[in-house]
Motif scaffolding. Structure first.
Motif, PDB file in Angstrom:
ATOM      1  N   VAL A  42       0.673  -1.320  -0.023  1.00 46.45           N
ATOM      2  CA  VAL A  42       0.015  -0.149  -0.009  1.00 46.45           C
ATOM      3  C   VAL A  42       0.941   1.182  -0.050  1.00 46.45           C
ATOM      4  O   VAL A  42       1.879   1.480   0.806  1.00 46.45           O
ATOM      5  N   VAL A  43       0.499   2.112  -0.886  1.00 45.86           N
ATOM      6  CA  VAL A  43       0.910   3.740  -0.934  1.00 45.86           C
ATOM      7  C   VAL A  43      -0.099   4.491  -0.615  1.00 45.86           C
ATOM      8  O   VAL A  43      -1.369   4.580  -1.081  1.00 45.86           O
ATOM      9  N   ILE A  44      -0.032   5.400   0.145  1.00 43.24           N
ATOM     10  CA  ILE A  44      -1.152   6.445   0.680  1.00 43.24           C
ATOM     11  C   ILE A  44      -0.619   7.816   0.373  1.00 43.24           C
ATOM     12  O   ILE A  44       0.528   8.403   0.444  1.00 43.24           O
ATOM     13  N   ALA A  45      -1.488   8.439  -0.480  1.00 47.49           N
ATOM     14  CA  ALA A  45      -1.216  10.013  -0.564  1.00 47.49           C
ATOM     15  C   ALA A  45      -2.398  10.841   0.020  1.00 47.49           C
ATOM     16  O   ALA A  45      -3.497  10.645  -0.387  1.00 47.49           O
TER      17      ALA A  45
ATOM     18  N   THR B 118      -8.506   2.368   7.163  1.00 49.41           N
ATOM     19  CA  THR B 118      -8.259   0.982   7.527  1.00 49.41           C
ATOM     20  C   THR B 118      -6.863   0.595   6.659  1.00 49.41           C
ATOM     21  O   THR B 118      -6.151  -0.328   7.358  1.00 49.41           O
ATOM     22  N   LEU B 119      -6.547   1.021   5.525  1.00 52.62           N
ATOM     23  CA  LEU B 119      -5.465   0.705   5.043  1.00 52.62           C
ATOM     24  C   LEU B 119      -4.071   1.243   6.178  1.00 52.62           C
ATOM     25  O   LEU B 119      -3.009   0.567   6.221  1.00 52.62           O
TER      26      LEU B 119
ATOM     27  N   TYR C 283      -1.596  -1.332   7.496  1.00 52.65           N
ATOM     28  CA  TYR C 283      -0.247  -1.401   7.011  1.00 52.65           C
ATOM     29  C   TYR C 283       0.532   0.026   7.781  1.00 52.65           C
ATOM     30  O   TYR C 283       0.808   0.997   6.753  1.00 52.65           O
ATOM     31  N   PRO C 284       0.806  -0.176   8.785  1.00 47.63           N
ATOM     32  CA  PRO C 284       1.392   1.077   9.618  1.00 47.63           C
ATOM     33  C   PRO C 284       2.821   1.578   8.929  1.00 47.63           C
ATOM     34  O   PRO C 284       3.216   2.583   9.278  1.00 47.63           O
ATOM     35  N   ASP C 285       3.550   0.586   8.168  1.00 44.97           N
ATOM     36  CA  ASP C 285       4.795   0.904   7.338  1.00 44.97           C
ATOM     37  C   ASP C 285       4.658   1.411   6.119  1.00 44.97           C
ATOM     38  O   ASP C 285       5.504   1.600   5.515  1.00 44.97           O
ATOM     39  N   ALA C 286       3.195   1.599   5.639  1.00 45.70           N
ATOM     40  CA  ALA C 286       3.139   1.995   4.343  1.00 45.70           C
ATOM     41  C   ALA C 286       3.533   3.312   4.094  1.00 45.70           C
ATOM     42  O   ALA C 286       3.532   4.225   4.856  1.00 45.70           O
TER      43      ALA C 286
END
Length: 453
Positions: free
Chosen positions: A28-31, A201-202, A206-209
Motif C-alpha cells: 500500500v502507498v497512501i497519498a 483501514t489501510l 499497513y502501519p509501515d506504508a
C-alpha cells in the motif's frame, strides 16, 4: 502565474508516489491531499507513468458515477485508452460523455473493455465483480488506484481487496467521512470497522506504508490556506498563488447594507463574517435565509469580477461559479425557494445558476466565491453533527477567491457551553482535528472579518 516552488514541489510529490510504486516494497502507498491539490492531475500522471513502465492495465476505484465520468474523460484526453465500467444507472451519462471523448469506451461488462489501458468505475461496480452470479470470474490486477479513499467505507474496501495485489490510495483526510443512514453505535471503538474510511483501514492495517503528502492547494487562495490548514489538517501545504495573484473586484458602490459591507470585506480580505443578532431559531431561520440570499444577490448587483492566474485580464463572476452551502437539506430547500422568488421579482438573472446545496453534495467541487450558512447559527445546542470538522472544512474550502459566512451572535458562547462529548477509544487514533477545536479556530478567524447584520 502559479509559484514555481508550487510547481516543483507538486512534481516532486508525484515522483515520490511513482517511485514508491515502482519499488513494490509495500502493498500500500497512501497519498494525502489538501483541498484542491490536483488529485485528478496526480492520478493522470501516475497512470501514465505506470503504463509507460509496462503495467498492462490500471484499474481505478472511485466513489461516485460523477467522479468516474470526470476521471475517465480526463484520462482519455491524455491519450490513454480508457474504459468506463458502468452500471445500468450510470450508463446514459457515461455514454453522453464518451461521445465527445475519443478513446473512451463504455461497457457494463469487463469483457467489453478488453484493450483498455485504464478502467474506471465506482467502488460499488467493482464489488459487482465478486457477485457469485456474475458471468465471469473476478478479475485480478497487480495494482489498483483508489481515488477519494477517505470517502470510501472500509466495508467496500474489504469487498474489492481480493481483486488487487497492491494499491495506491489517494484522498483528502479533512473532508466528510463516508455517509450512512445505519445506526453506527455498534461499531464505535472497533478497529477496522466497516464504517472506517478505506484510507484509515489501510493505515491501520499497513502501519509501515509510505505516506506522501501533496504539498500544494491549487484551489485555495493565499488568504484561505493558513486557516484551513491550521484548523482542519495535520498536513503542511501552501497555496499555489501569492496574495496579489487573485483579485475580486466590485464596480458599483457599497450602498451601506450589511450584504454590501460583507461583499466589500470579502473582496478586500478573502473573508467576511456577516453576523446577525443573537436568537434561538428554527432550523430554517427566515432571517438567515434572507441574509444568505442578500449576500449572493449583492455579488451580482455590484458586477463582481475575478482576476487570477487563469484569467489575468479579469472576467465577470457568473452564477455557476458561486455556491451557497448549508448543513441541512431543508435549509437548502428554503434558500432555493428564496432564490426563485427573487428571480420572479426581477432579481439578478445570475441567481438562476448559483449552486445551492449541502456540504455533502458540494464535496469535491470548486467555485470562485462561496456563501456559507454557519452550521451553529441560531442553535441552542452543538451536536456532534453540527460540530463535525469535515462538514465545516468542506464548506470553507470550495472557493478560489473569497468566502462569506453568515451566522448569528452567540456561537462562541454555544461552543463554550457544549464542549466535545465524543467518546475516546484507547485502541484507536484520536480524531484529528477535533470538531470543537476546529469550530473555535474558525470563529476566532471569522470575527476578524465581522460585519454586523
Amino acid at each position: 502565474m502559479p509559484k514555481q516552488t508550487a510547481i516543483d514541489d507538486s512534481a516532486a510529490a508525484t515522483r515520490k508516489i511513482t517511485d514508491a510504486l515502482r519499488r513494490a516494497e509495500h502493498r500500500v502507498v497512501i497519498a494525502k491531499a489538501p483541498p484542491g491539490a490536483g488529485k485528478t492531475t496526480t492520478m493522470r500522471r501516475v497512470t501514465r507513468t505506470l503504463l509507460d513502465d509496462g503495467l498492462p492495465v490500471v484499474p481505478i476505484v472511485v466513489q461516485t458515477n460523477a467522479q468516474a465520468d470526470d476521471l475517465a474523460t480526463a484520462l482519455a484526453a491524455e491519450g490513454i485508452r480508457t474504459g468506463r465500467f458502468v452500471s445500468e444507472g450510470g450508463e446514459p451519462e457515461a455514454r453522453t460523455r464518451a461521445a465527445s471523448a475519443p478513446g473512451l469506451v463504455v461497457d457494463r461488462q469487463l469483457s467489453g473493455l478488453q484493450g483498455c489501458e485504464a478502467i474506471v468505475a465506482p467502488a460499488d461496480k467493482w464489488v459487482y465483480c465478486n457477485n457469485p452470479r456474475a458471468a465471469a470470474a473476478p478479475p485480478h490486477y497487480d495494482l489498483a488506484l483508489i481515488d477519494e479513499a477517505y470517502q470510501m467505507r472500509g466495508d467496500n474496501l474489504f469487498r474489492v481487496a481480493n481483486l488487487f495485489d497492491r494499491a495506491l490510495a489517494v484522498g483528502d483526510p479533512g473532508q466528510l467521512d463516508p455517509f450512512t443512514i445505519a445506526d453506527t453505535r455498534r461499531f464505535e471503538g472497533v478497529p477496522l470497522g466497516p464504517l472506517e474510511t478505506a484510507a484509515g483501514t489501510l493505515e491501520l492495517s499497513y502501519p509501515d506504508a509510505p505516506v506522501v503528502e501533496l504539498p500544494v492547494s491549487w484551489r485555495l487562495p493565499a488568504s484561505a490556506v493558513d486557516l484551513v490548514r491550521s484548523a482542519f489538517y495535520e498536513l503542511d501545504f501552501t497555496s499555489a498563488t501569492d496574495h496579489d495573484e487573485r483579485e475580486l473586484h466590485v464596480d458599483r458602490l457599497d450602498i451601506g447594507s450589511p450584504a454590501d459591507a460583507a461583499v466589500t470585506t470579502m473582496a478586500r480580505t478573502g473573508w467576511a463574517y456577516l453576523e446577525l443578532s443573537a436568537a434561538f431559531t428554527t432550523r430554517t431561520d427566515s432571517g438567515m435565509v434572507t441574509a444568505v440570499a442578500d449576500a449572493a444577490t449583492a455579488l451580482f448587483a455590484r458586477n463582481a469580477q475575478t482576476r487570477c492566474e487563469q484569467n489575468q485580464g479579469g472576467i465577470p463572476l457568473v452564477g455557476g461559479r458561486v455556491a451557497v452551502g448549508a448543513a441541512h437539506t431543508d435549509q437548502v430547500a428554503a434558500l432555493r425557494r428564496e432564490f426563485q422568488q427573487r428571480l420572479a421579482a426581477g432579481g439578478p438573472a445570475q441567481l438562476a445558476d448559483v449552486v445551492v446545496d449541502t456540504a455533502n453534495r458540494l464535496q469535491g467541487r470548486e467555485f470562485d466565491v462561496t456563501v456559507v450558512w454557519h452550521p451553529l447559527a441560531g442553535r441552542r445546542d452543538a451536536t456532534a453533527f453540527h460540530l463535525e470538522a469535515g462538514r465545516l472544512c468542506v464548506l470553507l474550502s470550495r472557493h478560489r477567491h473569497g468566502c462569506i459566512v453568515v451566522g448569528r451572535e452567540g456561537v462562541g458562547d454555544l461552543l463554550d457551553a457544549h464542549p466535545t462529548e465524543s467518546n475516546v477509544f484507547l485502541n484507536l487514533p484520536a480524531d484529528c482535528p477535533d470538531g470543537w477545536e476546529a469550530n473555535h479556530a474558525v470563529l476566532t478567524h471569522l470575527l476578524r472579518h465581522r460585519v454586523a447584520g
